[in-house]
Design a protein around this motif. Structure first.
Motif, PDB file in Angstrom:
ATOM      1  N   PRO A  87       0.715  -1.147   0.113  1.00  0.00           N
ATOM      2  CA  PRO A  87       0.002   0.122   0.131  1.00  0.00           C
ATOM      3  C   PRO A  87       0.961   1.307   0.086  1.00  0.00           C
ATOM      4  O   PRO A  87       0.444   2.419  -0.594  1.00  0.00           O
ATOM      5  N   ARG A  88       1.953   1.282   0.635  1.00  0.00           N
ATOM      6  CA  ARG A  88       2.961   2.530   0.706  1.00  0.00           C
ATOM      7  C   ARG A  88       4.002   2.410  -0.438  1.00  0.00           C
ATOM      8  O   ARG A  88       5.032   3.280  -0.010  1.00  0.00           O
ATOM      9  N   SER A  89       4.206   1.636  -1.100  1.00  0.00           N
ATOM     10  CA  SER A  89       5.342   1.404  -2.185  1.00  0.00           C
ATOM     11  C   SER A  89       4.991   1.005  -3.568  1.00  0.00           C
ATOM     12  O   SER A  89       3.785   1.277  -3.927  1.00  0.00           O
ATOM     13  N   ILE A  90       5.933   0.543  -4.205  1.00  0.00           N
ATOM     14  CA  ILE A  90       5.601  -0.133  -5.511  1.00  0.00           C
ATOM     15  C   ILE A  90       5.927  -1.467  -5.770  1.00  0.00           C
ATOM     16  O   ILE A  90       6.582  -1.982  -4.895  1.00  0.00           O
ATOM     17  N   PHE A  91       5.389  -1.951  -6.660  1.00  0.00           N
ATOM     18  CA  PHE A  91       5.461  -3.464  -7.019  1.00  0.00           C
ATOM     19  C   PHE A  91       6.925  -3.853  -6.878  1.00  0.00           C
ATOM     20  O   PHE A  91       7.221  -4.889  -6.184  1.00  0.00           O
ATOM     21  N   GLN A  92       7.932  -3.135  -7.388  1.00  0.00           N
ATOM     22  CA  GLN A  92       9.214  -3.396  -7.440  1.00  0.00           C
ATOM     23  C   GLN A  92       9.851  -3.463  -5.993  1.00  0.00           C
ATOM     24  O   GLN A  92      10.898  -3.974  -5.901  1.00  0.00           O
ATOM     25  N   GLN A  93       9.304  -2.847  -5.069  1.00  0.00           N
ATOM     26  CA  GLN A  93       9.787  -2.794  -3.762  1.00  0.00           C
ATOM     27  C   GLN A  93       8.820  -3.683  -3.108  1.00  0.00           C
ATOM     28  O   GLN A  93       9.136  -3.567  -1.450  1.00  0.00           O
ATOM     29  N   ALA A  94       7.924  -4.364  -3.072  1.00  0.00           N
ATOM     30  CA  ALA A  94       6.870  -4.866  -2.488  1.00  0.00           C
ATOM     31  C   ALA A  94       7.918  -6.153  -1.800  1.00  0.00           C
ATOM     32  O   ALA A  94       8.635  -6.699  -2.376  1.00  0.00           O
ATOM     33  N   LYS A  95       7.139  -6.325  -0.572  1.00  0.00           N
ATOM     34  CA  LYS A  95       7.631  -7.741   0.165  1.00  0.00           C
ATOM     35  C   LYS A  95       6.756  -8.750   0.331  1.00  0.00           C
ATOM     36  O   LYS A  95       5.506  -8.572  -0.190  1.00  0.00           O
ATOM     37  N   LEU A  96       7.223  -9.955   0.494  1.00  0.00           N
ATOM     38  CA  LEU A  96       6.346 -11.057   0.721  1.00  0.00           C
ATOM     39  C   LEU A  96       5.016 -10.948   1.638  1.00  0.00           C
ATOM     40  O   LEU A  96       3.933 -11.149   1.187  1.00  0.00           O
ATOM     41  N   GLY A  97       5.540 -10.301   2.832  1.00  0.00           N
ATOM     42  CA  GLY A  97       4.511 -10.301   3.840  1.00  0.00           C
ATOM     43  C   GLY A  97       3.968 -11.336   4.651  1.00  0.00           C
ATOM     44  O   GLY A  97       4.558 -12.565   4.310  1.00  0.00           O
ATOM     45  N   THR A  98       3.141 -11.378   5.137  1.00  0.00           N
ATOM     46  CA  THR A  98       2.645 -12.486   6.285  1.00  0.00           C
ATOM     47  C   THR A  98       1.410 -12.879   5.413  1.00  0.00           C
ATOM     48  O   THR A  98       0.719 -12.107   4.894  1.00  0.00           O
ATOM     49  N   LYS A  99       1.186 -14.206   5.483  1.00  0.00           N
ATOM     50  CA  LYS A  99       0.143 -15.154   4.798  1.00  0.00           C
ATOM     51  C   LYS A  99      -0.195 -14.553   3.576  1.00  0.00           C
ATOM     52  O   LYS A  99      -1.178 -14.253   3.247  1.00  0.00           O
ATOM     53  N   PRO A 100       0.903 -14.533   2.582  1.00  0.00           N
ATOM     54  CA  PRO A 100       0.521 -14.043   1.310  1.00  0.00           C
ATOM     55  C   PRO A 100      -0.229 -15.225   0.577  1.00  0.00           C
ATOM     56  O   PRO A 100      -0.115 -16.379   0.800  1.00  0.00           O
ATOM     57  N   SER A 101      -1.118 -14.886  -0.356  1.00  0.00           N
ATOM     58  CA  SER A 101      -1.696 -15.882  -1.325  1.00  0.00           C
ATOM     59  C   SER A 101      -0.716 -16.550  -2.208  1.00  0.00           C
ATOM     60  O   SER A 101       0.312 -16.139  -2.509  1.00  0.00           O
ATOM     61  N   PHE A 102      -1.290 -17.452  -2.735  1.00  0.00           N
ATOM     62  CA  PHE A 102      -0.435 -18.247  -3.829  1.00  0.00           C
ATOM     63  C   PHE A 102      -0.190 -17.477  -4.945  1.00  0.00           C
ATOM     64  O   PHE A 102       0.943 -17.840  -5.644  1.00  0.00           O
ATOM     65  N   ILE A 103      -1.213 -16.764  -5.525  1.00  0.00           N
ATOM     66  CA  ILE A 103      -1.016 -15.818  -6.657  1.00  0.00           C
ATOM     67  C   ILE A 103       0.308 -14.834  -6.392  1.00  0.00           C
ATOM     68  O   ILE A 103       1.064 -14.345  -7.267  1.00  0.00           O
ATOM     69  N   TRP A 104       0.294 -14.176  -4.972  1.00  0.00           N
ATOM     70  CA  TRP A 104       1.197 -13.253  -4.836  1.00  0.00           C
ATOM     71  C   TRP A 104       2.557 -13.856  -4.725  1.00  0.00           C
ATOM     72  O   TRP A 104       3.655 -13.422  -5.264  1.00  0.00           O
ATOM     73  N   ARG A 105       2.766 -15.114  -4.243  1.00  0.00           N
ATOM     74  CA  ARG A 105       3.896 -15.721  -4.218  1.00  0.00           C
ATOM     75  C   ARG A 105       4.595 -16.130  -5.529  1.00  0.00           C
ATOM     76  O   ARG A 105       5.772 -15.961  -5.845  1.00  0.00           O
ATOM     77  N   CYS A 106       3.645 -16.415  -6.709  1.00  0.00           N
ATOM     78  CA  CYS A 106       3.863 -16.703  -8.051  1.00  0.00           C
ATOM     79  C   CYS A 106       4.294 -15.382  -8.638  1.00  0.00           C
ATOM     80  O   CYS A 106       5.530 -15.450  -9.274  1.00  0.00           O
ATOM     81  N   PHE A 107       3.681 -14.089  -8.409  1.00  0.00           N
ATOM     82  CA  PHE A 107       4.191 -13.147  -9.039  1.00  0.00           C
ATOM     83  C   PHE A 107       5.643 -12.893  -8.427  1.00  0.00           C
ATOM     84  O   PHE A 107       6.272 -12.201  -9.448  1.00  0.00           O
ATOM     85  N   LEU A 108       5.685 -12.767  -7.109  1.00  0.00           N
ATOM     86  CA  LEU A 108       6.962 -12.487  -6.629  1.00  0.00           C
ATOM     87  C   LEU A 108       8.329 -13.424  -7.135  1.00  0.00           C
ATOM     88  O   LEU A 108       9.243 -13.038  -7.277  1.00  0.00           O
ATOM     89  N   SER A 109       7.700 -14.441  -7.367  1.00  0.00           N
ATOM     90  CA  SER A 109       8.856 -15.364  -8.197  1.00  0.00           C
ATOM     91  C   SER A 109       9.162 -14.998  -9.415  1.00  0.00           C
ATOM     92  O   SER A 109      10.275 -15.189 -10.093  1.00  0.00           O
ATOM     93  N   ALA A 110       8.531 -14.367 -10.238  1.00  0.00           N
ATOM     94  CA  ALA A 110       8.682 -13.611 -11.565  1.00  0.00           C
ATOM     95  C   ALA A 110       9.120 -12.185 -11.731  1.00  0.00           C
ATOM     96  O   ALA A 110       9.699 -12.013 -12.469  1.00  0.00           O
ATOM     97  N   ARG A 111       9.166 -11.823 -10.388  1.00  0.00           N
ATOM     98  CA  ARG A 111       9.468 -10.405 -10.362  1.00  0.00           C
ATOM     99  C   ARG A 111      11.313 -10.128 -10.967  1.00  0.00           C
ATOM    100  O   ARG A 111      11.701  -9.094 -11.550  1.00  0.00           O
ATOM    101  N   PRO A 112      12.106 -10.871 -10.453  1.00  0.00           N
ATOM    102  CA  PRO A 112      13.446 -10.914 -11.018  1.00  0.00           C
ATOM    103  C   PRO A 112      13.422 -10.877 -12.473  1.00  0.00           C
ATOM    104  O   PRO A 112      14.478 -10.132 -12.999  1.00  0.00           O
ATOM    105  N   LEU A 113      12.488 -11.646 -13.178  1.00  0.00           N
ATOM    106  CA  LEU A 113      12.771 -11.465 -14.590  1.00  0.00           C
ATOM    107  C   LEU A 113      12.412 -10.213 -15.169  1.00  0.00           C
ATOM    108  O   LEU A 113      12.970  -9.934 -16.259  1.00  0.00           O
TER     109      LEU A 113
END
Length: 185
Positions: A87-113
């Motif tokens: 909520p207070r940053s951009i996608f490139q700086q987003a963290k995994l957080g607590t209790k993330p959804s499976f979709i969010w984990r999938c998105f973060l796995s592709a962020r380095p690409l």
């Protein structure tokens, strides 16, 4: 496939089905391998079948969704993800957080690409960090080049707009990168 990171074992099984179709058994006889699978993965422009490496294709499709979160800020998905995970940053700086959804984990796995191929477009420079973000051709200084001493480590591009000396130093740094990597600046 474009939203979820599929398990490696599933992708391996699907690839195995492709291989068996082309080179599997037929009437208790093995088919002949006339050409390697690596050759069949080449593009159609090279005159071959252009089969996809499903694992790489899955990762690229996820990266495409990440790019949409960055570019289409007004879409419903981008608004929901931003409200929940960054909520207070951009996608490139987003963290995994607590209790993330499976979709969010999938998105973060592709962020380095996405990060590997993305550069900032300099507009007002208010969110662009000079040393942290990729906004010049080679953002990581080599050991032989020292960072500009005038700028703070968390300085943004807009914070240094008034200093002509700072921009001249950054330009020299970019020219040094270009000479090192054989690029024109």
């Amino acid at each position: 496939m474009s939203v979820f990171k599929l398990p490696h074992s599933l992708l391996k099984d699907i690839n195995s089905l492709f291989h068996n179709f082309w080179w599997g058994q037929q009437d208790r006889e093995n088919k002949i391998h006339w050409i390697s699978w690596k050759w069949m993965e080449k593009s159609k422009l090279e005159g071959v079948m252009s089969f996809k490496d499903l694992e790489a294709f899955n990762k690229v499709m996820l990266a495409k969704q990440c790019w949409r979160l960055i570019q289409q800020l007004e879409s419903l998905v981008a608004k929901v993800m931003k409200a929940k995970y960054y909520p207070r940053s951009i996608f490139q700086q987003a963290k995994l957080g607590t209790k993330p959804s499976f979709i969010w984990r999938c998105f973060l796995s592709a962020r380095p690409l996405v990060e590997a191929g993305a550069y900032w477009k300099v507009e007002n420079g208010s969110e662009m960090h000079i040393w942290k973000d990729k906004w010049i051709a080679h953002p990581t200084p080599s050991k032989s080049l020292s960072p500009v001493k005038v700028l703070d480590k968390i300085a943004t591009v807009s914070s240094s707009n008034s200093s002509r000396e700072v921009w001249n130093q950054l330009w020299q740094l970019q020219v040094s990168y270009g000479e090192k990597y054989g690029e024109r600046v």
